[in-house]
Design an enzyme around this catalytic site. Structure first.
Site, mmCIF file in Angstrom:
data_model
loop_
_atom_site.group_PDB
_atom_site.id
_atom_site.type_symbol
_atom_site.label_atom_id
_atom_site.label_comp_id
_atom_site.label_asym_id
_atom_site.label_seq_id
_atom_site.Cartn_x
_atom_site.Cartn_y
_atom_site.Cartn_z
ATOM 1 N N ASP A 8 -30.329 48.891 -19.399
ATOM 2 C CA ASP A 8 -30.576 49.659 -20.611
ATOM 3 C C ASP A 8 -31.964 50.296 -20.431
ATOM 4 O O ASP A 8 -32.748 49.860 -19.576
ATOM 5 C CB ASP A 8 -30.565 48.713 -21.822
ATOM 6 C CG ASP A 8 -31.096 49.375 -23.066
ATOM 7 O OD1 ASP A 8 -30.608 50.477 -23.395
ATOM 8 O OD2 ASP A 8 -32.008 48.812 -23.703
ATOM 9 N N ASP A 10 -34.269 52.128 -23.378
ATOM 10 C CA ASP A 10 -35.227 51.960 -24.482
ATOM 11 C C ASP A 10 -35.348 50.500 -24.890
ATOM 12 O O ASP A 10 -34.355 49.855 -25.251
ATOM 13 C CB ASP A 10 -34.794 52.808 -25.680
ATOM 14 C CG ASP A 10 -34.913 54.289 -25.369
ATOM 15 O OD1 ASP A 10 -36.012 54.706 -24.989
ATOM 16 O OD2 ASP A 10 -33.908 55.003 -25.478
HETATM 17 C C1 XBP Z 1 -31.773 53.550 -27.717
HETATM 18 C C2 XBP Z 1 -31.387 54.561 -28.699
HETATM 19 C C3 XBP Z 1 -31.859 55.950 -28.598
HETATM 20 C C4 XBP Z 1 -33.375 56.127 -28.694
HETATM 21 C C5 XBP Z 1 -33.761 57.564 -28.905
HETATM 22 O O1 XBP Z 1 -30.997 53.666 -26.583
HETATM 23 O O2 XBP Z 1 -30.664 54.232 -29.612
HETATM 24 O O3 XBP Z 1 -31.266 56.653 -29.646
HETATM 25 O O4 XBP Z 1 -33.867 55.420 -29.805
HETATM 26 O O5 XBP Z 1 -33.192 58.406 -27.974
HETATM 27 P P1 XBP Z 1 -30.910 52.550 -25.394
HETATM 28 P P2 XBP Z 1 -32.390 59.718 -28.429
HETATM 29 O O6 XBP Z 1 -31.621 51.292 -25.835
HETATM 30 O O7 XBP Z 1 -29.427 52.343 -25.162
HETATM 31 O O8 XBP Z 1 -31.569 53.168 -24.211
HETATM 32 O O9 XBP Z 1 -33.217 60.384 -29.475
HETATM 33 O O10 XBP Z 1 -32.239 60.536 -27.179
HETATM 34 O O11 XBP Z 1 -31.071 59.253 -28.977
HETATM 35 MG MG MG Z 2 -32.378 49.232 -25.823
#
Ligand code: XBP
Ligand code: MG
Length: 250
Positions: A8, A10
């Site tokens: 993953d 973020d």
């Molecule tokens: C996390 C998310 C994303 C980010 C923002 O994704 O939910 O929406 O918060 O990115 P993960 P965007 O943990 O699966 O990486 O604005 O591009 O959606």
């Molecule tokens: Mg995440």
């Protein structure tokens, strides 16, 4: 045998939510002259909605000063999201985000031993390009065999679409790979794809429940460090546990 490690982004690779996306969303509100600001606590609540555009639409639903019509809200969310992603990339380029402890080390161990590296994220591709370019340099795409982003898998976590597509592109079975996540929604997505999943809790999920995780820890360097040998053990343990439970239920 562990053939692939699926990351993953973020919250797992770096603490991008509080210190990256949230700040960039606020810059987008300011750029369009909107009085809205997302503080640390409110953004934590909004993280239950995956996807930045979806998060904006969700927040607008409870704001009296948001556009009344659905098409206008949709257009505003798209424009805010576009500006936010540009601001996020700028923030990352300024060196504002660093990888979480142990991330570089585990990636290096995988590269040294031929374990494939992949990404399954609900974030936009531009955000991954900015972050990974800043961590691993311009050749980062040579390190990751496949990168599944929001554009490839539009059905967001906790749906397993991103993980299923990553497995398909890697050409490995779910029981030959491990997922690394930071959130309950991400864990649910990995498990629904049939993957064992380790969790390094990010700042927003320190008190969350992670039922079904292979392990839960602060970060990859917390003692004892999560080495490749321990990741191999994680996979072997989860295969043994699932075959024991299928013997009980059949
Ligand atoms: C996390 C998310 C994303 C980010 C923002 O994704 O939910 O929406 O918060 O990115 P993960 P965007 O943990 O699966 O990486 O604005 O591009 O959606
Ligand atoms: Mg995440």
């Amino acid at each position: 045998m562990l053939r692939a490690l699926i990351w993953d982004v973020d919250g797992t690779v770096a603490e991008t939510e509080r210190d990256g996306h949230r700040i960039a969303f606020n810059q987008a509100f300011e750029a369009l002259g909107l009085p809205w600001r997302w503080d640390v606590a409110h953004y934590g609540d909004l993280l239950n909605v995956t996807g930045g555009r979806e998060r904006l639409l969700h927040d607008m639903a409870s704001r009296a000063d948001a556009p009344a019509g659905a098409p206008e809200r949709e257009a505003l969310a798209r424009e805010l999201h576009r500006i936010k992603n540009v601001a996020y990339a700028d923030l990352v380029l300024q060196g504002g985000i660093t990888p979480r402890p142990g991330v570089r080390r585990v990636v290096d161990e995988c590269r040294a031993t031929g374990v494939a590296l992949a990404v399954a994220t609900t974030t936009s591709r531009s955000n991954v390009e900015a972050l990974f370019g800043s961590i691993w340099g311009p050749d980062w795409e040579r390190i990751f065999t496949t990168v599944v982003c929001a554009e490839d898998a539009p059905v967001k976590k906790p749906h397993p679409q991103a993980y299923l597509l990553a497995l398909q592109r890697l050409g490995v079975a779910a029981n030959e790979a491990l997922a690394l996540e930071d959130s309950p929604g991400g864990l649910a997505a990995a498990r629904a794809a049939g993957l064992a999943c380790g969790v390094t809790k990010s700042v927003y999920f320190t008190d969350a429940r992670f039922d079904g995780a292979a392990w839960v820890r602060e970060d990859l360097d917390a003692p004892p460090p999560m080495t490749l040998a321990r990741l191999q053990d994680t996979l072997a343990g989860s295969i043994a546990a699932s075959s024991a439970s299928s013997q009980v239920t059949t």
